[in-house]
Design a protein around this motif. Structure first.
Motif, PDB file in Angstrom:
ATOM      1  N   GLU A  98       0.844  -1.214   0.000  1.00 33.76           N
ATOM      2  CA  GLU A  98       0.000   0.000   0.000  1.00 33.76           C
ATOM      3  C   GLU A  98       0.866   1.246   0.000  1.00 33.76           C
ATOM      4  O   GLU A  98       0.587   2.219  -0.697  1.00 33.76           O
ATOM      5  CB  GLU A  98      -0.896   0.018   1.235  1.00 33.76           C
ATOM      6  N   GLN A  99       1.925   1.196   0.793  1.00 39.04           N
ATOM      7  CA  GLN A  99       2.844   2.343   0.855  1.00 39.04           C
ATOM      8  C   GLN A  99       3.600   2.523  -0.458  1.00 39.04           C
ATOM      9  O   GLN A  99       3.819   3.644  -0.909  1.00 39.04           O
ATOM     10  CB  GLN A  99       3.839   2.157   2.007  1.00 39.04           C
ATOM     11  N   ILE A 100       3.972   1.413  -1.070  1.00 39.90           N
ATOM     12  CA  ILE A 100       4.667   1.522  -2.370  1.00 39.90           C
ATOM     13  C   ILE A 100       3.731   2.223  -3.353  1.00 39.90           C
ATOM     14  O   ILE A 100       4.111   3.162  -4.055  1.00 39.90           O
ATOM     15  CB  ILE A 100       5.084   0.125  -2.906  1.00 39.90           C
ATOM     16  N   GLU A 101       2.480   1.779  -3.363  1.00 39.77           N
ATOM     17  CA  GLU A 101       1.507   2.364  -4.284  1.00 39.77           C
ATOM     18  C   GLU A 101       1.311   3.858  -3.991  1.00 39.77           C
ATOM     19  O   GLU A 101       1.304   4.690  -4.897  1.00 39.77           O
ATOM     20  CB  GLU A 101       0.176   1.599  -4.170  1.00 39.77           C
ATOM     21  N   ALA A 102       1.195   4.187  -2.689  1.00 41.52           N
ATOM     22  CA  ALA A 102       0.957   5.591  -2.314  1.00 41.52           C
ATOM     23  C   ALA A 102       2.138   6.471  -2.741  1.00 41.52           C
ATOM     24  O   ALA A 102       1.946   7.553  -3.317  1.00 41.52           O
ATOM     25  CB  ALA A 102       0.734   5.693  -0.804  1.00 41.52           C
ATOM     26  N   ARG A 103       3.357   6.004  -2.474  1.00 40.91           N
ATOM     27  CA  ARG A 103       4.545   6.832  -2.797  1.00 40.91           C
ATOM     28  C   ARG A 103       4.712   6.969  -4.309  1.00 40.91           C
ATOM     29  O   ARG A 103       5.076   8.025  -4.802  1.00 40.91           O
ATOM     30  CB  ARG A 103       5.824   6.223  -2.220  1.00 40.91           C
ATOM     31  N   LEU A 104       4.444   5.890  -5.040  1.00 41.62           N
ATOM     32  CA  LEU A 104       4.601   5.986  -6.504  1.00 41.62           C
ATOM     33  C   LEU A 104       3.517   6.855  -7.114  1.00 41.62           C
ATOM     34  O   LEU A 104       3.775   7.621  -8.044  1.00 41.62           O
ATOM     35  CB  LEU A 104       4.570   4.587  -7.139  1.00 41.62           C
ATOM     36  N   SER A 105       2.313   6.744  -6.568  1.00 37.71           N
ATOM     37  CA  SER A 105       1.242   7.542  -7.197  1.00 37.71           C
ATOM     38  C   SER A 105       1.391   9.021  -6.852  1.00 37.71           C
ATOM     39  O   SER A 105       0.976   9.880  -7.617  1.00 37.71           O
ATOM     40  CB  SER A 105      -0.147   6.967  -6.900  1.00 37.71           C
ATOM     41  N   ALA A 106       2.053   9.320  -5.710  1.00 34.38           N
ATOM     42  CA  ALA A 106       2.301  10.738  -5.381  1.00 34.38           C
ATOM     43  C   ALA A 106       3.446  11.308  -6.228  1.00 34.38           C
ATOM     44  O   ALA A 106       3.606  12.522  -6.329  1.00 34.38           O
ATOM     45  CB  ALA A 106       2.650  10.858  -3.900  1.00 34.38           C
ATOM     46  N   ASP A 107       4.223  10.430  -6.847  1.00 34.35           N
ATOM     47  CA  ASP A 107       5.414  10.861  -7.595  1.00 34.35           C
ATOM     48  C   ASP A 107       5.044  11.185  -9.051  1.00 34.35           C
ATOM     49  O   ASP A 107       5.472  10.497  -9.982  1.00 34.35           O
ATOM     50  CB  ASP A 107       6.459   9.732  -7.525  1.00 34.35           C
ATOM     51  N   LYS A 108       4.241  12.243  -9.195  1.00 36.51           N
ATOM     52  CA  LYS A 108       3.735  12.573 -10.552  1.00 36.51           C
ATOM     53  C   LYS A 108       4.874  12.942 -11.502  1.00 36.51           C
ATOM     54  O   LYS A 108       4.771  12.759 -12.714  1.00 36.51           O
ATOM     55  CB  LYS A 108       2.743  13.747 -10.479  1.00 36.51           C
ATOM     56  N   ALA A 109       5.947  13.514 -10.954  1.00 35.42           N
ATOM     57  CA  ALA A 109       7.059  13.961 -11.822  1.00 35.42           C
ATOM     58  C   ALA A 109       8.031  12.811 -12.136  1.00 35.42           C
ATOM     59  O   ALA A 109       9.043  13.025 -12.809  1.00 35.42           O
ATOM     60  CB  ALA A 109       7.808  15.100 -11.137  1.00 35.42           C
ATOM     61  N   HIS A 110       7.705  11.616 -11.653  1.00 30.94           N
ATOM     62  CA  HIS A 110       8.551  10.434 -11.894  1.00 30.94           C
ATOM     63  C   HIS A 110      10.007  10.660 -11.495  1.00 30.94           C
ATOM     64  O   HIS A 110      10.932  10.335 -12.237  1.00 30.94           O
ATOM     65  CB  HIS A 110       8.458   9.996 -13.359  1.00 30.94           C
ATOM     66  N   LYS A 111      10.151  11.197 -10.301  1.00 31.25           N
ATOM     67  CA  LYS A 111      11.506  11.417  -9.760  1.00 31.25           C
ATOM     68  C   LYS A 111      12.107  10.097  -9.260  1.00 31.25           C
ATOM     69  O   LYS A 111      13.326   9.936  -9.209  1.00 31.25           O
ATOM     70  CB  LYS A 111      11.446  12.402  -8.587  1.00 31.25           C
ATOM     71  N   ILE A 112      11.230   9.165  -8.865  1.00 35.48           N
ATOM     72  CA  ILE A 112      11.739   7.873  -8.374  1.00 35.48           C
ATOM     73  C   ILE A 112      12.254   7.067  -9.571  1.00 35.48           C
ATOM     74  O   ILE A 112      11.516   6.781 -10.517  1.00 35.48           O
ATOM     75  CB  ILE A 112      10.623   7.096  -7.630  1.00 35.48           C
ATOM     76  N   LYS A 113      13.541   6.752  -9.504  1.00 33.16           N
ATOM     77  CA  LYS A 113      14.179   6.058 -10.640  1.00 33.16           C
ATOM     78  C   LYS A 113      14.180   4.548 -10.468  1.00 33.16           C
ATOM     79  O   LYS A 113      14.333   3.814 -11.450  1.00 33.16           O
ATOM     80  CB  LYS A 113      15.646   6.526 -10.799  1.00 33.16           C
TER      81      LYS A 113
END
Ligand code: PLP
Length: 399
Positions: free
Chosen positions: A121-136
Motif C-alpha cells: 500500500e505504501q509503495i503504491e501511495a509513494r509511486l502515485s504521489a510521484d507525478k514527476a517520476h523522480k523515483i528512478k
C-alpha cells in the motif's frame, strides 16, 4: 575442546550445505581462462543461469559476494542524487539501503516491522504521489533472509504498471533463487540480484545480475562512475564465453554441476520440496508454542523460518546450547532482532531426514536451554512429511 562425530548440521540460511557432486566438480586443476576449453564452461553457466532466472536477457556473473551484486545493480543504473524507493523488510533491506546511501542516492525508505513483506500500500501511495517520476528505481528483497518473510516481485510490478510508473524494478533474490519460484522476464523485473551460497548450493563467491533491456538502456545512458561492476564490459567478453578478468573458475565448474542437479530434480520439485519443509517446520513450531517471526499470512518463506524466543529467553544462548550439544548451527537474529529470534535454514541441498534431524536438535535444545515449550513438535513435522503425495518426484526417476 568438544569432539563431535558425524557431519556438522549447517542449518543457517546460507551459506548452505554443498552437495558432494558439486564439491567434486570444483576439484579441478587450474585452467587457462583465455584458452579454448574455457568457453565451454563459460557458455554453459551463462545459459544455465538464464534458465535459473527464467530470462532470455543477459545474466552477469561476478566473482563477488551478494553485496557486490547489490552494488553492481546500483552503480550501473543510478547516479548520485537519483531518488529510489526501498522497503524496510529486515536487515538485508537495511544493508542494501546502506549501499544506496554511500552512493549518495536519495533514498525514500518505507518503514517496516520486520515481520511482514514490503508494504504494498505504501509503495503504491509513494509511486502515485510521484507525478514527476523522480523515483528512478523501486528496490525490494524477495526473500528477506533475516526474518523469513517473502515479498512477491510481481505484486510490485503490477502496482508500477497500473500507475504506469517508469522506475526500474530491482529485486534482491539472493536467498530466493533456486529455492522458490522466480521469473525475471514474466514478472517484469529490471535487475535481479542473486548469490551462489544459498539455493544454488555453492560456496560463497559468485554474485549475479539478470538485466532487462530497459535496465541495459538506462545503464548505457548512465554517466555514473564504475569499473569492475560495468555490465557492458562483462557482456562484451561473455559473447565469446569468457570474462574481462580472471573468473572464479572452480566456482563456475561447481555452478554448472549445481544447475545440472537442480534441473535433474526438476525446478517445480525443488520448489515443492522447500515449501514442504517450511510447512513441516511451522507445524513443529505450532506444537512447541513458538511464534514465527513472519506474521503475514501467505508470506512465510519456503527457504527459512525465523523463530521468536519467548520473552526473557535469549536466542543466542539457545543457539549456543544447540551447537555445543548437537553440533548444529542455527541462524542468529540480526541487528534489531538480535537475541530475539533464531533462524532455521531449510534451503538448498536438503531432504526430509535432514529436516527431522534439525527439528530434533531444536526440540532437544529447547529442553536443555529450559525454553518454555510443549514437546511433540517433531512428531507434528513427521506427520506433514509422511504425506507422500506432496513429496517431490525427481524428474530423472520419472523418465
Ligand atoms: N541479501 C540477502 C537477502 C541475503 O540473504 C544476503 C546474505 O545473506 C545478502 C543480501 C548479502 O549477501 P553476501 O553476504 O553474499 O554479500
Amino acid at each position: 575442546m568438544t569432539v563431535h562425530t558425524g557431519r556438522h548440521f549447517l542449518q543457517i540460511p546460507g551459506p548452505t550445505n554443498i552437495p558432494d557432486r558439486v564439491l567434486r566438480a570444483m576439484d579441478m586443476p587450474g585452467l587457462d581462462h583465455r584458452g579454448p576449453e574455457f568457453a565451454e564452461i563459460g557458455f554453459a553457466v551463462l545459459s544455465g543461469m538464464q534458465r535459473m532466472f527464467k530470462t532470455k536477457q543477459p545474466v552477469i556473473i561476478f566473482p563477488s559476494s551478494g553485496t557486490g551484486a547489490w552494488e553492481a545493480a546500483i552503480v550501473n543504473t543510478l547516479q548520485p542524487g537519483d531518488k529510489v524507493l526501498m522497503c524496510e523488510t529486515g536487515q538485508f533491506a537495511v544493508l542494501w539501503r546502506g549501499i544506496a546511501d554511500k552512493f549518495k542516492l536519495d533514498v525514500e525508505f518505507i518503514p517496516g516491522d520486520w515481520r511482514h513483506g514490503a508494504d504494498l500500500e505504501q509503495i503504491e501511495a509513494r509511486l502515485s504521489a510521484d507525478k514527476a517520476h523522480k523515483i528512478k528505481a523501486v528496490c525490494v528483497v524477495h526473500n528477506e533472509t533475516s526474518t523469513g518473510c517473502v515479498t512477491r516481485p510481481l505484486d510490485v510490478r503490477n502496482i508500477m504498471d497500473r500507475l504506469t510508473h517508469p522506475a526500474l524494478l530491482m529485486v534482491d533474490t539472493i536467498s530466493g533463487l533456486g529455492s522458490m519460484e522466480y521469473e525475471h522476464d514474466a514478472w517484469g523485473v529490471d535487475v535481479s540480484v542473486a548469490g551462489s551460497q544459498k539455493g544454488l548450493m555453492l560456496p560463497p563467491g559468485l554474485g549475479f545480475n539478470a538485466v532487462s533491456e530497459k535496465a541495459l538502456a538506462v545503464a548505457k545512458a548512465n554517466p555514473g562512475l564504475r569499473s569492475y561492476w560495468e555490465w557492458e564490459d562483462v557482456m562484451a567478453f561473455n559473447k565469446v564465453g569468457t570474462f574481462p578478468y580472471t573468473p572464479a573458475i572452480n566456482l563456475l565448474f561447481g555452478l554448472r554441476e549445481a544447475i545440472k542437479m537442480l534441473e535433474e530434480e526438476g525446478m517445480e520439485n525443488v520448489f515443492t520440496r522447500h515449501k514442504r519443509h517450511s510447512e513441516a517446520t511451522r507445524a513443529a513450531m505450532k506444537v512447541w508454542g513458538l511464534e514465527t517471526q513472519c506474521q503475514e499470512q501467505g508470506a512465510h518463506s519456503p527457504a527459512l523460518t525465523g523463530v521468536r524466543m519467548p520473552e526473557g529467553h535469549d536466542s543466542d544462548h539457545f543457539r549456543k546450547v544447540v551447537l555445543e550439544n548437537f553440533d548444529m548451527s542455527l541462524g542468529t537474529g540480526l541487528n534489531k532482532v538480535k537475541g530475539k529470534l533464531f533462524r532455521i535454514g531449510h534451503i538448498g541441498h536438503f531432504n526430509d531426514l535432514m529436516l527431522m534431524g534439525t527439528l530434533s536438535g531444536v526440540e532437544m535444545g529447547l529442553d536443555l536451554a529450559k525454553v518454555p515449550h510443549r514437546s511433540g513438535g517433531v512428531v507434528a513435522a513427521m506427520d506433514v512429511l509422511k504425506r507422500r503425495e506432496q513429496a517431490a518426484v525427481p524428474k530423472a526417476a520419472v523418465a
